[in-house]
Design a protein around this motif. Structure first.
Motif, PDB file in Angstrom:
ATOM      1  N   ARG A  18      24.445   7.785  14.450  1.00 44.42           N
ATOM      2  CA  ARG A  18      23.168   7.480  15.106  1.00 44.42           C
ATOM      3  C   ARG A  18      22.422   6.383  14.355  1.00 44.42           C
ATOM      4  O   ARG A  18      21.723   5.577  14.949  1.00 44.42           O
ATOM      5  CB  ARG A  18      22.310   8.746  15.199  1.00 44.42           C
ATOM      6  CG  ARG A  18      22.961   9.779  16.093  1.00 44.42           C
ATOM      7  CD  ARG A  18      21.942  10.571  16.855  1.00 44.42           C
ATOM      8  NE  ARG A  18      22.618  11.557  17.670  1.00 44.42           N
ATOM      9  CZ  ARG A  18      22.177  12.793  17.876  1.00 44.42           C
ATOM     10  NH1 ARG A  18      21.028  13.179  17.348  1.00 44.42           N
ATOM     11  NH2 ARG A  18      22.838  13.613  18.629  1.00 44.42           N
ATOM     12  N   ILE A  19      22.568   6.358  13.047  1.00 48.04           N
ATOM     13  CA  ILE A  19      21.928   5.284  12.278  1.00 48.04           C
ATOM     14  C   ILE A  19      22.550   3.942  12.672  1.00 48.04           C
ATOM     15  O   ILE A  19      21.863   2.926  12.795  1.00 48.04           O
ATOM     16  CB  ILE A  19      22.035   5.562  10.755  1.00 48.04           C
ATOM     17  CG1 ILE A  19      21.162   6.779  10.408  1.00 48.04           C
ATOM     18  CG2 ILE A  19      21.614   4.337   9.937  1.00 48.04           C
ATOM     19  CD1 ILE A  19      21.191   7.189   8.958  1.00 48.04           C
ATOM     20  N   ARG A  20      23.852   3.949  12.960  1.00 47.25           N
ATOM     21  CA  ARG A  20      24.507   2.717  13.442  1.00 47.25           C
ATOM     22  C   ARG A  20      23.910   2.296  14.783  1.00 47.25           C
ATOM     23  O   ARG A  20      23.703   1.112  15.034  1.00 47.25           O
ATOM     24  CB  ARG A  20      26.014   2.949  13.633  1.00 47.25           C
ATOM     25  CG  ARG A  20      26.739   3.054  12.327  1.00 47.25           C
ATOM     26  CD  ARG A  20      28.185   2.554  12.427  1.00 47.25           C
ATOM     27  NE  ARG A  20      28.730   2.551  11.082  1.00 47.25           N
ATOM     28  CZ  ARG A  20      29.356   3.606  10.536  1.00 47.25           C
ATOM     29  NH1 ARG A  20      29.561   4.697  11.225  1.00 47.25           N
ATOM     30  NH2 ARG A  20      29.777   3.542   9.287  1.00 47.25           N
ATOM     31  N   ASN A  21      23.661   3.286  15.633  1.00 43.76           N
ATOM     32  CA  ASN A  21      23.058   2.996  16.934  1.00 43.76           C
ATOM     33  C   ASN A  21      21.665   2.374  16.749  1.00 43.76           C
ATOM     34  O   ASN A  21      21.305   1.404  17.407  1.00 43.76           O
ATOM     35  CB  ASN A  21      22.978   4.288  17.751  1.00 43.76           C
ATOM     36  CG  ASN A  21      22.512   4.052  19.166  1.00 43.76           C
ATOM     37  OD1 ASN A  21      23.135   3.299  19.900  1.00 43.76           O
ATOM     38  ND2 ASN A  21      21.390   4.660  19.527  1.00 43.76           N
ATOM     39  N   VAL A  22      20.911   2.953  15.811  1.00 45.47           N
ATOM     40  CA  VAL A  22      19.588   2.403  15.490  1.00 45.47           C
ATOM     41  C   VAL A  22      19.720   0.951  15.024  1.00 45.47           C
ATOM     42  O   VAL A  22      18.980   0.064  15.456  1.00 45.47           O
ATOM     43  CB  VAL A  22      18.892   3.266  14.405  1.00 45.47           C
ATOM     44  CG1 VAL A  22      17.710   2.529  13.793  1.00 45.47           C
ATOM     45  CG2 VAL A  22      18.448   4.604  14.986  1.00 45.47           C
ATOM     46  N   ALA A  23      20.704   0.717  14.173  1.00 42.05           N
ATOM     47  CA  ALA A  23      20.884  -0.638  13.634  1.00 42.05           C
ATOM     48  C   ALA A  23      21.158  -1.630  14.765  1.00 42.05           C
ATOM     49  O   ALA A  23      20.690  -2.771  14.728  1.00 42.05           O
ATOM     50  CB  ALA A  23      22.027  -0.640  12.623  1.00 42.05           C
ATOM     51  N   LEU A  81      19.896   3.047   6.479  1.00 39.91           N
ATOM     52  CA  LEU A  81      19.751   2.048   7.554  1.00 39.91           C
ATOM     53  C   LEU A  81      19.847   0.629   6.991  1.00 39.91           C
ATOM     54  O   LEU A  81      20.479  -0.246   7.596  1.00 39.91           O
ATOM     55  CB  LEU A  81      18.430   2.251   8.315  1.00 39.91           C
ATOM     56  CG  LEU A  81      18.172   1.251   9.440  1.00 39.91           C
ATOM     57  CD1 LEU A  81      19.298   1.248  10.476  1.00 39.91           C
ATOM     58  CD2 LEU A  81      16.833   1.533  10.129  1.00 39.91           C
ATOM     59  N   ALA A  82      19.278   0.417   5.804  1.00 45.92           N
ATOM     60  CA  ALA A  82      19.365  -0.916   5.191  1.00 45.92           C
ATOM     61  C   ALA A  82      20.830  -1.260   4.898  1.00 45.92           C
ATOM     62  O   ALA A  82      21.283  -2.380   5.150  1.00 45.92           O
ATOM     63  CB  ALA A  82      18.522  -0.971   3.919  1.00 45.92           C
ATOM     64  N   ILE A  83      21.585  -0.274   4.421  1.00 46.54           N
ATOM     65  CA  ILE A  83      23.014  -0.512   4.138  1.00 46.54           C
ATOM     66  C   ILE A  83      23.754  -0.899   5.417  1.00 46.54           C
ATOM     67  O   ILE A  83      24.512  -1.871   5.461  1.00 46.54           O
ATOM     68  CB  ILE A  83      23.664   0.748   3.511  1.00 46.54           C
ATOM     69  CG1 ILE A  83      23.105   0.996   2.104  1.00 46.54           C
ATOM     70  CG2 ILE A  83      25.190   0.606   3.470  1.00 46.54           C
ATOM     71  CD1 ILE A  83      23.601   2.287   1.452  1.00 46.54           C
ATOM     72  N   VAL A  84      23.518  -0.133   6.494  1.00 45.80           N
ATOM     73  CA  VAL A  84      24.221  -0.406   7.752  1.00 45.80           C
ATOM     74  C   VAL A  84      23.828  -1.779   8.295  1.00 45.80           C
ATOM     75  O   VAL A  84      24.684  -2.555   8.746  1.00 45.80           O
ATOM     76  CB  VAL A  84      23.933   0.714   8.785  1.00 45.80           C
ATOM     77  CG1 VAL A  84      24.509   0.340  10.146  1.00 45.80           C
ATOM     78  CG2 VAL A  84      24.529   2.034   8.322  1.00 45.80           C
ATOM     79  N   LEU A  85      22.545  -2.111   8.221  1.00 44.47           N
ATOM     80  CA  LEU A  85      22.104  -3.429   8.711  1.00 44.47           C
ATOM     81  C   LEU A  85      22.772  -4.553   7.915  1.00 44.47           C
ATOM     82  O   LEU A  85      23.277  -5.521   8.482  1.00 44.47           O
ATOM     83  CB  LEU A  85      20.576  -3.546   8.615  1.00 44.47           C
ATOM     84  CG  LEU A  85      19.789  -2.782   9.689  1.00 44.47           C
ATOM     85  CD1 LEU A  85      18.299  -2.731   9.329  1.00 44.47           C
ATOM     86  CD2 LEU A  85      19.976  -3.417  11.070  1.00 44.47           C
ATOM     87  N   GLN A  86      22.790  -4.386   6.609  1.00 37.56           N
ATOM     88  CA  GLN A  86      23.431  -5.412   5.769  1.00 37.56           C
ATOM     89  C   GLN A  86      24.895  -5.574   6.151  1.00 37.56           C
ATOM     90  O   GLN A  86      25.408  -6.690   6.249  1.00 37.56           O
ATOM     91  CB  GLN A  86      23.309  -5.037   4.286  1.00 37.56           C
ATOM     92  CG  GLN A  86      21.891  -5.164   3.756  1.00 37.56           C
ATOM     93  CD  GLN A  86      21.729  -4.557   2.363  1.00 37.56           C
ATOM     94  OE1 GLN A  86      22.697  -4.089   1.759  1.00 37.56           O
ATOM     95  NE2 GLN A  86      20.504  -4.556   1.853  1.00 37.56           N
TER      96      GLN A  86
END
Ligand code: ASP
Ligand code: MG
Length: 417
Positions: A18-23, A81-86
């Motif tokens: 879900r965090i990936r979806n947010v990203a 979330l910062a990790i996934v965005l990066q």
């Protein structure tokens, strides 16, 4: 190009998928050219677990340490979330409340935001197009340098406060529902999603039981005239047209709402308790003798009704308190019995409060009277009533809550076709 705050609640960041979806939602806005600050909650259920751990460790724990513990849920999701965005090639950095800083009062577990310094976030938008991923719910008290939290549901308030601090164009609240409804759709399947709702109406809805947003976030939105858009985080980011209007509810100032109904929505809460004091001597100072000690005990009294007792000489006084304060309220009253002077204390905890809200009531008479008639036709007894300019509430037996809400929803033409 604009500046946006995107806030994601616990269910939207409940796991890495879900965090990936947010990203991907964040990427969509970044790709559209916006400067973005994201505010996240803890994973759903996490804060409850942390609260339970504190209670388990000691029922009477230090409030500062409680905040140190419960603020950690947001630290985790902001970092993730910062990790996934990066990983997606987007410049991103996480921020804890103290790092920004978000300065708050020292009322641990229910701190108020005093000031937010948005300079660094602002600069990084300009210098490197960096997305700020901010831990919601937390801040720091500048005198003690301790971590504080804003009360349950507080990340909504973080989001709106940050939006105001960085002068965002809008604050988008992504959640597990796709907007604000005329009432709870689980109770009334015919409830409609509102396209727009005025801050004032939303403030009443939230205060009177609708659980979409923390009340203080709406207050802040109103004070700063910050448009807040409630929308679903489960829509696929790819399916959203960046130039279209996605489904959701815009909370905005009244002037921006063209067509308005007299009644906007119906809220209800079952967390009420009623206390009635019978045969009080009718003399000056009695109300003070009752409500003074309750106020001193920090108990919020809501509805108050006074009427003549059966004997025609004394008076009866009924009031409501939150169910969670019921025992304390009862104890407070019984220990002042001598001063107040009443014959009997009756109480009920199986009561609920149903409220009808609409700023259109200001210019329309007889709105409440219609409801009283409709409820009586359904044989629903009203135990107490309160009214204000833009709402009225009735206290009824909890067993009739759903029936009452449905009846009023139809009565005021809120059912969807
Ligand atoms: N995680 C916090 C809570 O559950 C804050 C929030 O989600 O708004 O209350
Ligand atoms: Mg929430």
């Amino acid at each position: 190009m604009g500046r946006l705050v995107m806030k994601f609640g616990g269910t939207s960041v409940a796991n890495i998928d879900r965090i990936r979806n947010v990203a991907r939602h964040v990427k969509r806005e970044v790709d559209a050219g916006h400067d973005v600050a994201v505010v996240v909650s803890a994973m759903s259920g996490k804060t409850n677990e942390l609260v339970d751990w504190c209670r388990d460790a000691s029922p009477l724990h230090d409030a500062r340490e409680y905040d140190a513990v419960v603020a950690s849920g947001e630290q985790v999701t902001s970092g993730l979330l910062a990790i996934v965005l990066q990983g997606m090639g987007i410049q991103a950095r996480s921020w804890q409340g103290w790092q920004i800083p978000i300065k708050t009062s020292d009322a641990h577990a229910s701190a108020r935001i005093l000031e937010i310094d948005g300079t660094e976030i602002f600069n990084r938008f300009g210098d490197r197009k960096e997305v700020a991923v901010i831990a919601g719910f937390q801040g720091i008290n500048p005198q003690t340098n301790r971590i504080t939290t804003l009360g349950r549901g507080g990340s909504d308030t973080s989001a709106v406060a940050i939006a105001a601090a960085i002068r965002a164009d809008r604050c988008d609240i992504y959640t597990d529902v796709d907007g604000v409804y005329t009432t709870d759709p689980r109770v009334v399947p015919k409830a409609r999603r509102l396209d727009k709702i005025a801050f004032e109406d939303m403030l009443e809805l939230a205060s009177l039981g609708a659980k979409v947003l923390q009340v203080r976030s709406v207050e802040l939105g109103m004070v700063h005239n910050m448009p807040v858009f409630v929308r679903s985080s489960f829509d696929k980011p790819e399916d959203i047209d960046p130039h279209g209007t996605p489904p959701g509810t815009l909370i905005c100032s009244e002037e921006e709402i063209m067509e308005s109904h007299v009644v906007t929505g119906i809220a209800f809460t079952k967390d009420e308790a009623q206390i009635s004091l019978r045969q009080i001597e009718d003399k000056p100072g009695v109300a003070a003798a009752i409500f003074g000690p309750l106020a001193d005990a920090n108990i919020n009294v809501d509805m108050i009704v006074q009427n003549v007792s059966e004997d025609g000489k004394t008076t009866d006084l009924t009031f409501t308190v939150p169910a969670s304060d019921y025992n304390r309220a009862r104890d407070t009253i019984t220990s002042s019995k001598g001063k107040i002077g009443y014959a009997r204390l009756d109480s009920a905890t199986d009561v609920s409060k149903v409220s009808v809200i609409g700023s259109g009531m200001r210019s329309h008479a007889g709105v409440a009277a219609k409801a009283f008639k409709a409820l009586s036709e359904r044989n629903i007894n009203i135990r107490a009533i309160t009214t204000s300019e833009i709402k009225f509430s009735v206290l009824i037996d909890a067993a009739y809550t759903e029936l009452a809400v449905r009846t009023l929803h139809t009565l005021y033409g809120l059912d969807q076709a």
